[in-house]
Scaffold this motif. Structure first.
Motif, PDB file in Angstrom:
ATOM      1  N   ILE A  64       0.856  -1.196   0.000  1.00  0.00           N
ATOM      2  CA  ILE A  64       0.000   0.000   0.000  1.00  0.00           C
ATOM      3  C   ILE A  64       0.886   1.238   0.000  1.00  0.00           C
ATOM      4  O   ILE A  64       1.732   1.411   0.888  1.00  0.00           O
ATOM      5  CB  ILE A  64      -0.915   0.036   1.247  1.00  0.00           C
ATOM      6  N   ALA A  65       0.703   2.084  -0.990  1.00  0.00           N
ATOM      7  CA  ALA A  65       1.400   3.378  -1.051  1.00  0.00           C
ATOM      8  C   ALA A  65       0.355   4.476  -0.908  1.00  0.00           C
ATOM      9  O   ALA A  65      -0.649   4.470  -1.628  1.00  0.00           O
ATOM     10  CB  ALA A  65       2.153   3.526  -2.366  1.00  0.00           C
ATOM     11  N   GLN A  66       0.590   5.400   0.026  1.00  0.00           N
ATOM     12  CA  GLN A  66      -0.363   6.486   0.257  1.00  0.00           C
ATOM     13  C   GLN A  66       0.383   7.799   0.485  1.00  0.00           C
ATOM     14  O   GLN A  66       1.425   7.808   1.156  1.00  0.00           O
ATOM     15  CB  GLN A  66      -1.245   6.194   1.477  1.00  0.00           C
ATOM     16  N   THR A  83      -0.966 -16.842   1.320  1.00  0.00           N
ATOM     17  CA  THR A  83      -1.581 -17.259   0.061  1.00  0.00           C
ATOM     18  C   THR A  83      -2.162 -16.082  -0.710  1.00  0.00           C
ATOM     19  O   THR A  83      -2.569 -15.076  -0.143  1.00  0.00           O
ATOM     20  CB  THR A  83      -2.717 -18.277   0.295  1.00  0.00           C
ATOM     21  N   ASP A  84      -2.211 -16.251  -2.021  1.00  0.00           N
ATOM     22  CA  ASP A  84      -2.799 -15.260  -2.908  1.00  0.00           C
ATOM     23  C   ASP A  84      -4.293 -15.087  -2.608  1.00  0.00           C
ATOM     24  O   ASP A  84      -4.848 -13.998  -2.745  1.00  0.00           O
ATOM     25  CB  ASP A  84      -2.593 -15.725  -4.360  1.00  0.00           C
ATOM     26  N   PHE A  85      -4.933 -16.164  -2.162  1.00  0.00           N
ATOM     27  CA  PHE A  85      -6.361 -16.130  -1.838  1.00  0.00           C
ATOM     28  C   PHE A  85      -6.646 -15.081  -0.757  1.00  0.00           C
ATOM     29  O   PHE A  85      -7.562 -14.279  -0.884  1.00  0.00           O
ATOM     30  CB  PHE A  85      -6.815 -17.522  -1.368  1.00  0.00           C
ATOM     31  N   VAL A  86      -5.839 -15.090   0.306  1.00  0.00           N
ATOM     32  CA  VAL A  86      -6.010 -14.115   1.388  1.00  0.00           C
ATOM     33  C   VAL A  86      -5.627 -12.719   0.909  1.00  0.00           C
ATOM     34  O   VAL A  86      -6.302 -11.733   1.217  1.00  0.00           O
ATOM     35  CB  VAL A  86      -5.185 -14.512   2.632  1.00  0.00           C
ATOM     36  N   ALA A  87      -4.548 -12.628   0.125  1.00  0.00           N
ATOM     37  CA  ALA A  87      -4.077 -11.323  -0.361  1.00  0.00           C
ATOM     38  C   ALA A  87      -5.152 -10.585  -1.157  1.00  0.00           C
ATOM     39  O   ALA A  87      -5.202  -9.351  -1.161  1.00  0.00           O
ATOM     40  CB  ALA A  87      -2.829 -11.506  -1.217  1.00  0.00           C
ATOM     41  N   LYS A  88      -6.016 -11.328  -1.838  1.00  0.00           N
ATOM     42  CA  LYS A  88      -7.058 -10.716  -2.664  1.00  0.00           C
ATOM     43  C   LYS A  88      -8.344 -10.435  -1.884  1.00  0.00           C
ATOM     44  O   LYS A  88      -9.290  -9.873  -2.432  1.00  0.00           O
ATOM     45  CB  LYS A  88      -7.366 -11.623  -3.857  1.00  0.00           C
ATOM     46  N   ASN A  89      -8.376 -10.838  -0.618  1.00  0.00           N
ATOM     47  CA  ASN A  89      -9.558 -10.638   0.200  1.00  0.00           C
ATOM     48  C   ASN A  89      -9.715  -9.162   0.553  1.00  0.00           C
ATOM     49  O   ASN A  89      -8.770  -8.515   1.008  1.00  0.00           O
ATOM     50  CB  ASN A  89      -9.437 -11.485   1.477  1.00  0.00           C
ATOM     51  N   ALA A  90     -10.897  -8.625   0.355  1.00  0.00           N
ATOM     52  CA  ALA A  90     -11.143  -7.191   0.569  1.00  0.00           C
ATOM     53  C   ALA A  90     -10.875  -6.772   2.014  1.00  0.00           C
ATOM     54  O   ALA A  90     -10.368  -5.666   2.262  1.00  0.00           O
ATOM     55  CB  ALA A  90     -12.582  -6.847   0.183  1.00  0.00           C
ATOM     56  N   ASP A  91     -11.199  -7.635   2.974  1.00  0.00           N
ATOM     57  CA  ASP A  91     -10.962  -7.305   4.381  1.00  0.00           C
ATOM     58  C   ASP A  91      -9.471  -7.218   4.680  1.00  0.00           C
ATOM     59  O   ASP A  91      -9.035  -6.351   5.469  1.00  0.00           O
ATOM     60  CB  ASP A  91     -11.609  -8.355   5.295  1.00  0.00           C
ATOM     61  N   PHE A  92      -8.684  -8.095   4.076  1.00  0.00           N
ATOM     62  CA  PHE A  92      -7.230  -8.074   4.274  1.00  0.00           C
ATOM     63  C   PHE A  92      -6.632  -6.788   3.686  1.00  0.00           C
ATOM     64  O   PHE A  92      -5.801  -6.129   4.313  1.00  0.00           O
ATOM     65  CB  PHE A  92      -6.583  -9.305   3.637  1.00  0.00           C
ATOM     66  N   VAL A  93      -7.074  -6.426   2.493  1.00  0.00           N
ATOM     67  CA  VAL A  93      -6.597  -5.185   1.853  1.00  0.00           C
ATOM     68  C   VAL A  93      -6.977  -3.977   2.710  1.00  0.00           C
ATOM     69  O   VAL A  93      -6.158  -3.071   2.929  1.00  0.00           O
ATOM     70  CB  VAL A  93      -7.168  -5.044   0.423  1.00  0.00           C
ATOM     71  N   ALA A  94      -8.202  -3.984   3.232  1.00  0.00           N
ATOM     72  CA  ALA A  94      -8.661  -2.870   4.077  1.00  0.00           C
ATOM     73  C   ALA A  94      -7.840  -2.782   5.363  1.00  0.00           C
ATOM     74  O   ALA A  94      -7.505  -1.678   5.824  1.00  0.00           O
ATOM     75  CB  ALA A  94     -10.141  -3.049   4.414  1.00  0.00           C
ATOM     76  N   PHE A  95      -7.481  -3.925   5.939  1.00  0.00           N
ATOM     77  CA  PHE A  95      -6.633  -3.965   7.138  1.00  0.00           C
ATOM     78  C   PHE A  95      -5.264  -3.345   6.833  1.00  0.00           C
ATOM     79  O   PHE A  95      -4.747  -2.528   7.608  1.00  0.00           O
ATOM     80  CB  PHE A  95      -6.490  -5.417   7.601  1.00  0.00           C
ATOM     81  N   ALA A  96      -4.694  -3.706   5.693  1.00  0.00           N
ATOM     82  CA  ALA A  96      -3.398  -3.153   5.281  1.00  0.00           C
ATOM     83  C   ALA A  96      -3.489  -1.645   5.054  1.00  0.00           C
ATOM     84  O   ALA A  96      -2.589  -0.885   5.433  1.00  0.00           O
ATOM     85  CB  ALA A  96      -2.906  -3.856   4.016  1.00  0.00           C
ATOM     86  N   GLU A  97      -4.582  -1.204   4.456  1.00  0.00           N
ATOM     87  CA  GLU A  97      -4.774   0.231   4.204  1.00  0.00           C
ATOM     88  C   GLU A  97      -4.895   1.005   5.516  1.00  0.00           C
ATOM     89  O   GLU A  97      -4.394   2.131   5.632  1.00  0.00           O
ATOM     90  CB  GLU A  97      -6.020   0.451   3.334  1.00  0.00           C
ATOM     91  N   ARG A  98      -5.532   0.400   6.518  1.00  0.00           N
ATOM     92  CA  ARG A  98      -5.641   1.058   7.832  1.00  0.00           C
ATOM     93  C   ARG A  98      -4.266   1.217   8.474  1.00  0.00           C
ATOM     94  O   ARG A  98      -3.974   2.251   9.090  1.00  0.00           O
ATOM     95  CB  ARG A  98      -6.561   0.258   8.735  1.00  0.00           C
ATOM     96  N   ILE A  99      -3.423   0.206   8.336  1.00  0.00           N
ATOM     97  CA  ILE A  99      -2.065   0.294   8.880  1.00  0.00           C
ATOM     98  C   ILE A  99      -1.298   1.419   8.181  1.00  0.00           C
ATOM     99  O   ILE A  99      -0.609   2.211   8.826  1.00  0.00           O
ATOM    100  CB  ILE A  99      -1.323  -1.053   8.733  1.00  0.00           C
ATOM    101  N   ALA A 100      -1.467   1.520   6.863  1.00  0.00           N
ATOM    102  CA  ALA A 100      -0.804   2.598   6.116  1.00  0.00           C
ATOM    103  C   ALA A 100      -1.320   3.960   6.573  1.00  0.00           C
ATOM    104  O   ALA A 100      -0.536   4.912   6.730  1.00  0.00           O
ATOM    105  CB  ALA A 100      -1.033   2.411   4.620  1.00  0.00           C
ATOM    106  N   ASN A 101      -2.620   4.075   6.804  1.00  0.00           N
ATOM    107  CA  ASN A 101      -3.201   5.338   7.286  1.00  0.00           C
ATOM    108  C   ASN A 101      -2.632   5.736   8.643  1.00  0.00           C
ATOM    109  O   ASN A 101      -2.317   6.910   8.892  1.00  0.00           O
ATOM    110  CB  ASN A 101      -4.725   5.209   7.404  1.00  0.00           C
ATOM    111  N   ILE A 102      -2.506   4.750   9.537  1.00  0.00           N
ATOM    112  CA  ILE A 102      -1.956   4.999  10.871  1.00  0.00           C
ATOM    113  C   ILE A 102      -0.503   5.465  10.751  1.00  0.00           C
ATOM    114  O   ILE A 102      -0.068   6.381  11.455  1.00  0.00           O
ATOM    115  CB  ILE A 102      -2.079   3.737  11.751  1.00  0.00           C
ATOM    116  N   ALA A 103       0.241   4.831   9.843  1.00  0.00           N
ATOM    117  CA  ALA A 103       1.635   5.235   9.613  1.00  0.00           C
ATOM    118  C   ALA A 103       1.703   6.671   9.098  1.00  0.00           C
ATOM    119  O   ALA A 103       2.540   7.473   9.530  1.00  0.00           O
ATOM    120  CB  ALA A 103       2.299   4.289   8.614  1.00  0.00           C
TER     121      ALA A 103
END
Length: 278
Positions: A64-66, A83-103
């Motif tokens: 995630i780049a912000q 796994t790629d299956f988890v990486a494509k999960n919308a909840d996982f992406v949203a979790f990563a985006e929240r970490i980027a926002n906090i950073a």
């Protein structure tokens, strides 16, 4: 006689299972300090338990780049799973985006400082353990980079597999579009530095040595090798340093000339390129 349960034992079980601190302490007490029995106790109680996954490879995930709203800073965060299956999960992406926002909001200096920041009432390190328990895969943040500049542009390439930050010297008209073009260039061409001044001496020495060996192997006189090697080094700078690279969208210009055409004197002051598993 009851077994003394130390805080480190509780933390070890927590790391291993992803279960809560108090649940882990109770499980160890009930199991008289036996880790295997404590894991079984947690499972029987229906706690979310992640098997110990410290030896697992977590090479999938998202990058995630912000950039901040004011355009003066940006972050790149790589959050990994197995796994790629988890990486494509919308909840996982949203979790990563929240970490980027906090950073982005807190601007921690290091990855460890990022993991110590709060998310949903717990630190990110604990949230990663919790996610490991919920998802059943090893979840971690492996990379964290920042850029500060007069104008920062963020770009995500290839379904969250590569993230780029570009720092420009001025926030001028057309800077957003120009920054995106340069970020796409960085994604495609993977420069090693902004210009030749950013290339470390070890790399320069290695390139000259390789060039000299090639020249002598071609049968050219050794006294010519130095001059020809310098020419090859200049070609290396042209191919591998951002400002000297041919602009992918217009090969009649290099990146330096392209930016100058957008706004006189506009240049790149910093960039970061993070590739998944890179």
């Amino acid at each position: 006689m009851s077994v003394q349960i130390s805080a480190s034992d509780v933390n070890k079980l927590r790391q291993q299972t992803g279960a809560g601190m108090m649940d882990c302490k109770k499980a160890l007490v009930e199991a008289n300090g036996d880790f295997e029995a404590a894991v079984d106790y947690l499972r029987k109680k229906g706690a979310k338990v992640a098997a110990s996954r410290q030896d697992r490879e977590s090479n999938e995930g998202v990058v995630i780049a912000q950039a901040a709203a004011d355009g003066k800073s940006g972050v790149v965060v790589e959050v990994n799973c197995e796994t790629d299956f988890v990486a494509k999960n919308a909840d996982f992406v949203a979790f990563a985006e929240r970490i980027a926002n906090i950073a982005l909001e807190n601007k921690p200096a290091t990855l460890d400082e990022l993991k110590a920041l709060q998310i949903d009432g717990k630190n990110i390190a604990d949230a990663l353990i919790e996610q490991t328990g919920v998802i059943g895969e090893k979840i971690d943040v492996s990379n964290y980079e920042t850029v500060n500049a007069e104008k920062v542009v963020a770009y995500i390439h290839g379904n969250y597999r590569l993230g780029v930050l570009v720092g420009l010297s001025a926030d001028t008209e057309g800077a957003d579009e120009a920054g995106r073009d340069v970020a796409m260039q960085i994604a495609a061409m993977n420069p090693i530095a902004i210009d030749k001044d950013g290339v470390d001496q070890t790399t320069i020495d290695r390139e000259i040595a390789i060039a000299k060996e090639q020249i002598i192997a071609e049968g050219k006189p050794a006294e010519m090798a130095e001059k020809i090697a310098q020419g090859k080094l200049n070609k290396f700078f042209k191919d591998n340093t951002l400002l000297n690279q041919e602009f992918v969208k217009d090969s009649s210009k290099n990146i330096s000339q392209f930016l100058d055409s957008v706004s006189k004197g506009l240049t790149v002051t910093a960039f970061k390129r993070t590739q998944l598993g890179g």
